[in-house]
Design a protein around this motif. Structure first.
Motif, PDB file in Angstrom:
ATOM      1  N   LEU A   1       0.835  -1.201   0.000  1.00 26.63           N
ATOM      2  CA  LEU A   1       0.000   0.000   0.000  1.00 26.63           C
ATOM      3  C   LEU A   1       0.874   1.257   0.000  1.00 26.63           C
ATOM      4  CD1 LEU A   1      -2.822   1.216   0.089  1.00 26.63           C
ATOM      5  CD2 LEU A   1      -2.766   1.021   2.593  1.00 26.63           C
ATOM      6  N   GLU A   2       1.939   1.262   0.779  1.00 23.26           N
ATOM      7  CA  GLU A   2       2.845   2.410   0.793  1.00 23.26           C
ATOM      8  C   GLU A   2       3.487   2.607  -0.578  1.00 23.26           C
ATOM      9  OE1 GLU A   2       4.260   2.685   5.454  1.00 23.26           O
ATOM     10  OE2 GLU A   2       5.262   1.219   4.138  1.00 23.26           O
ATOM     11  N   ASP A   3       3.814   1.504  -1.249  1.00 25.69           N
ATOM     12  CA  ASP A   3       4.381   1.623  -2.594  1.00 25.69           C
ATOM     13  C   ASP A   3       3.398   2.303  -3.540  1.00 25.69           C
ATOM     14  OD1 ASP A   3       6.705   0.397  -1.772  1.00 25.69           O
ATOM     15  OD2 ASP A   3       6.170  -1.594  -2.553  1.00 25.69           O
ATOM     16  N   LYS A   4       2.096   1.953  -3.413  1.00 22.06           N
ATOM     17  CA  LYS A   4       1.080   2.562  -4.286  1.00 22.06           C
ATOM     18  C   LYS A   4       0.902   4.042  -3.947  1.00 22.06           C
ATOM     19  CE  LYS A   4      -1.714  -1.423  -5.653  1.00 22.06           C
ATOM     20  NZ  LYS A   4      -0.794  -2.481  -5.218  1.00 22.06           N
ATOM     21  N   VAL A   5       0.920   4.364  -2.653  1.00 21.54           N
ATOM     22  CA  VAL A   5       0.741   5.761  -2.255  1.00 21.54           C
ATOM     23  C   VAL A   5       1.995   6.568  -2.601  1.00 21.54           C
ATOM     24  CG1 VAL A   5       0.379   7.293  -0.269  1.00 21.54           C
ATOM     25  CG2 VAL A   5      -0.906   5.157  -0.444  1.00 21.54           C
ATOM     26  N   GLY A   6       3.169   5.921  -2.486  1.00 27.34           N
ATOM     27  CA  GLY A   6       4.422   6.616  -2.775  1.00 27.34           C
ATOM     28  C   GLY A   6       5.055   7.256  -1.567  1.00 27.34           C
ATOM     29  N   HIS A   7       4.465   6.991  -0.398  1.00 26.97           N
ATOM     30  CA  HIS A   7       4.981   7.568   0.852  1.00 26.97           C
ATOM     31  C   HIS A   7       4.748   6.582   1.984  1.00 26.97           C
ATOM     32  CE1 HIS A   7       5.485  11.576  -0.952  1.00 26.97           C
ATOM     33  NE2 HIS A   7       4.323  11.353  -1.561  1.00 26.97           N
ATOM     34  N   SER A   8       5.495   6.743   3.065  1.00 28.17           N
ATOM     35  CA  SER A   8       5.305   5.907   4.246  1.00 28.17           C
ATOM     36  C   SER A   8       4.024   6.309   4.964  1.00 28.17           C
ATOM     37  CB  SER A   8       6.491   6.059   5.212  1.00 28.17           C
ATOM     38  OG  SER A   8       7.682   5.570   4.625  1.00 28.17           O
ATOM     39  N   LEU A   9       3.307   5.303   5.414  1.00 27.55           N
ATOM     40  CA  LEU A   9       2.066   5.549   6.161  1.00 27.55           C
ATOM     41  C   LEU A   9       2.277   5.446   7.660  1.00 27.55           C
ATOM     42  CD1 LEU A   9      -0.294   3.428   3.880  1.00 27.55           C
ATOM     43  CD2 LEU A   9      -0.003   5.916   3.864  1.00 27.55           C
ATOM     44  N   PHE A  10       3.306   4.737   8.050  1.00 26.02           N
ATOM     45  CA  PHE A  10       3.612   4.551   9.468  1.00 26.02           C
ATOM     46  C   PHE A  10       5.088   4.840   9.699  1.00 26.02           C
ATOM     47  CE2 PHE A  10       0.042   1.741   8.578  1.00 26.02           C
ATOM     48  CZ  PHE A  10      -0.833   2.025   9.625  1.00 26.02           C
ATOM     49  N   SER A  11       5.375   5.428  10.835  1.00 23.70           N
ATOM     50  CA  SER A  11       6.765   5.509  11.303  1.00 23.70           C
ATOM     51  C   SER A  11       6.967   4.359  12.280  1.00 23.70           C
ATOM     52  CB  SER A  11       7.034   6.858  11.976  1.00 23.70           C
ATOM     53  OG  SER A  11       6.187   7.046  13.104  1.00 23.70           O
TER      54      SER A  11
ATOM     55  N   GLY B   1       9.458   2.338  14.989  1.00 24.53           N
ATOM     56  CA  GLY B   1      10.599   2.422  15.888  1.00 24.53           C
ATOM     57  C   GLY B   1      10.558   1.275  16.868  1.00 24.53           C
ATOM     58  N   PRO B   2      11.610   1.124  17.680  1.00 26.84           N
ATOM     59  CA  PRO B   2      11.611   0.035  18.667  1.00 26.84           C
ATOM     60  C   PRO B   2      10.396   0.136  19.601  1.00 26.84           C
ATOM     61  CG  PRO B   2      13.782   1.053  18.521  1.00 26.84           C
ATOM     62  CD  PRO B   2      12.836   1.931  17.748  1.00 26.84           C
ATOM     63  N   GLY B   3       9.517  -0.871  19.497  1.00 23.16           N
ATOM     64  CA  GLY B   3       8.355  -0.938  20.386  1.00 23.16           C
ATOM     65  C   GLY B   3       7.276   0.077  20.103  1.00 23.16           C
ATOM     66  N   ARG B   4       7.348   0.784  18.962  1.00 27.28           N
ATOM     67  CA  ARG B   4       6.299   1.780  18.698  1.00 27.28           C
ATOM     68  C   ARG B   4       5.984   1.850  17.207  1.00 27.28           C
ATOM     69  NH1 ARG B   4       8.235   6.409  16.548  1.00 27.28           N
ATOM     70  NH2 ARG B   4       6.355   7.575  17.132  1.00 27.28           N
ATOM     71  N   VAL B   5       4.710   2.105  16.902  1.00 23.71           N
ATOM     72  CA  VAL B   5       4.233   2.348  15.542  1.00 23.71           C
ATOM     73  C   VAL B   5       3.345   3.586  15.603  1.00 23.71           C
ATOM     74  CG1 VAL B   5       2.881   1.462  13.606  1.00 23.71           C
ATOM     75  CG2 VAL B   5       4.284  -0.106  14.950  1.00 23.71           C
ATOM     76  N   ALA B   6       3.529   4.504  14.679  1.00 25.33           N
ATOM     77  CA  ALA B   6       2.709   5.723  14.663  1.00 25.33           C
ATOM     78  C   ALA B   6       2.368   6.074  13.221  1.00 25.33           C
ATOM     79  CB  ALA B   6       3.448   6.873  15.334  1.00 25.33           C
ATOM     80  N   LEU B   7       1.230   6.703  13.037  1.00 22.87           N
ATOM     81  CA  LEU B   7       0.835   7.180  11.712  1.00 22.87           C
ATOM     82  C   LEU B   7       1.671   8.384  11.314  1.00 22.87           C
ATOM     83  CD1 LEU B   7      -3.053   6.973  11.978  1.00 22.87           C
ATOM     84  CD2 LEU B   7      -1.682   5.855  10.210  1.00 22.87           C
ATOM     85  N   THR B   8       2.111   8.418  10.080  1.00 25.26           N
ATOM     86  CA  THR B   8       2.753   9.611   9.529  1.00 25.26           C
ATOM     87  C   THR B   8       1.656  10.602   9.123  1.00 25.26           C
ATOM     88  OG1 THR B   8       2.709   8.782   7.268  1.00 25.26           O
ATOM     89  CG2 THR B   8       4.613   8.164   8.635  1.00 25.26           C
ATOM     90  N   PRO B   9       2.000  11.834   8.801  1.00 27.93           N
ATOM     91  CA  PRO B   9       0.987  12.772   8.284  1.00 27.93           C
ATOM     92  C   PRO B   9       0.258  12.222   7.063  1.00 27.93           C
ATOM     93  CG  PRO B   9       2.967  13.960   8.907  1.00 27.93           C
ATOM     94  CD  PRO B   9       3.292  12.504   9.038  1.00 27.93           C
ATOM     95  N   VAL B  10       0.988  11.489   6.200  1.00 26.76           N
ATOM     96  CA  VAL B  10       0.343  10.875   5.029  1.00 26.76           C
ATOM     97  C   VAL B  10      -0.667   9.828   5.481  1.00 26.76           C
ATOM     98  CG1 VAL B  10       0.738   9.489   2.953  1.00 26.76           C
ATOM     99  CG2 VAL B  10       2.325  11.322   3.547  1.00 26.76           C
ATOM    100  N   GLY B  11      -0.317   9.006   6.455  1.00 29.29           N
ATOM    101  CA  GLY B  11      -1.222   7.990   6.973  1.00 29.29           C
ATOM    102  C   GLY B  11      -2.458   8.601   7.602  1.00 29.29           C
ATOM    103  N   ARG B  12      -2.242   9.720   8.370  1.00 33.30           N
ATOM    104  CA  ARG B  12      -3.403  10.377   8.984  1.00 33.30           C
ATOM    105  C   ARG B  12      -4.342  10.948   7.930  1.00 33.30           C
ATOM    106  NH1 ARG B  12       0.578  12.062  12.717  1.00 33.30           N
ATOM    107  NH2 ARG B  12       0.811  14.084  11.663  1.00 33.30           N
TER     108      ARG B  12
END
Length: 303
Positions: free
Chosen positions: A44-54, A56-67
């Motif tokens: 899905l990120e490949d289709k959008v062309g941007h990361s949807l989630f950031s 990190g160790p023990g954490r996942v968060a939505l990027t502005p693109v994901g939001r």
């Protein structure tokens, strides 16, 4: 610019991960392992062309693109769920539109209670009710502009591609001006009407009914002298009220209240008119089946 196609399984995985913000929890909720979930998100990120989630160790968060994508993804999945539910409702016969033709005289007998009961059982069905005489109903069934018809004296042999089922039969009555000499009798002999002018529905709108009435008169030894026709029974009665002539009509017509019209039973009393329901025999519409079931339940209650 061509819009990218967003496969629904990937959107579903995205929404679940956005809600859980944990790959293990999201994978368990989806009933899949974590690697396939990660692959879905990557595609899905490949289709959008941007990361949807950031990540990190023990954490996942939505990027502005994901939001930004999340509300649209939820709407797309919600619209699909609504569409599937609506399709299942139509397929199961609890929703949709049913187009019904009916002869006007049936509004005086079976139609009101039939439609009331059907609406109570299937409130999600939209009924399109069309007042039509018999011949136009047959034509409308053939050209698929109605789904089912309620009509009088159908010509079944001339319409082998349609199915018919009798709903009820009712006697004929003589329709007389109130000043007519025969109103003093409770029962009128058909032969007593042989010298009277007649007002009838024209044959082209109800050939079966017209031929049936002429057949009754022929059996009584005369051919009725038709001086006027009218396509509605209300109009027939109004013309009789003026003294223009007499008529023969289904007994339910007595419910039309006109001060200058009298209704009398006829002899022989075995003469009856048949009301039938008609539909296309190959019709797969479940709403037609539901209405036929309602007709079967209603018919025994109609005198």
């Amino acid at each position: 610019m061509e819009r990218p196609e967003l496969p629904l399984p990937q959107l579903h995985a995205f929404v679940v991960l956005a809600e859980e913000l944990h790959f293990g929890h999201a994978a368990a909720r989806l009933g899949i392992a974590q690697p396939p979930l990660s692959q879905q998100i990557r595609r899905l990120e490949d289709k959008v062309g941007h990361s949807l989630f950031s990540r990190g160790p023990g954490r996942v968060a939505l990027t502005p693109v994901g939001r930004e994508l999340l509300p649209a993804a939820r709407r797309a999945l919600g619209d699909l769920a609504d569409g599937l539910a609506a399709a299942r409702a139509v397929g199961g016969g609890s929703s949709g539109r049913l187009r019904i033709g009916f002869a006007a005289s049936l509004a005086l007998t079976v139609l009101p209670s039939l439609l009331r009961d059907f609406r109570q059982r299937f409130p999600g069905v939209r009924l399109d009710i069309r007042e039509m005489t018999t011949a136009p109903q047959i034509a409308a069934l053939h050209d698929r502009s109605i789904d089912i018809g309620l009509l009088r004296e159908p010509s079944e042999a001339e319409n082998p591609d349609l199915d018919f089922r009798t709903v009820l039969s009712e006697p004929y009555v003589a329709v007389l001006p109130s000043a007519h000499p025969l109103t003093g009798q409770r029962t009128v002999q058909l032969t007593d009407l042989s010298d009277s002018p007649f007002v009838l529905l024209p044959r082209e709108v109800g050939p079966g009914l017209y031929d049936r009435i002429l057949g009754l008169c022929a059996a009584a030894g005369f051919v009725p002298r038709v001086v006027q026709d009218a396509v509605e029974w209300q109009t027939v009665c109004a013309l009789v009220e003026t003294g223009l002539g007499v008529s023969l009509a289904p007994a339910s017509i007595r419910r039309i209240r006109l001060k200058g019209v009298a209704f009398r039973r006829i002899s022989p009393g075995a003469a009856r008119t048949r009301v039938a329901v008609a539909w296309r025999g190959n019709d797969q519409n479940p709403l037609v089946t539901h209405l036929l079931g309602a007709v079967s339940q209603e018919a025994p209650r109609v005198p």
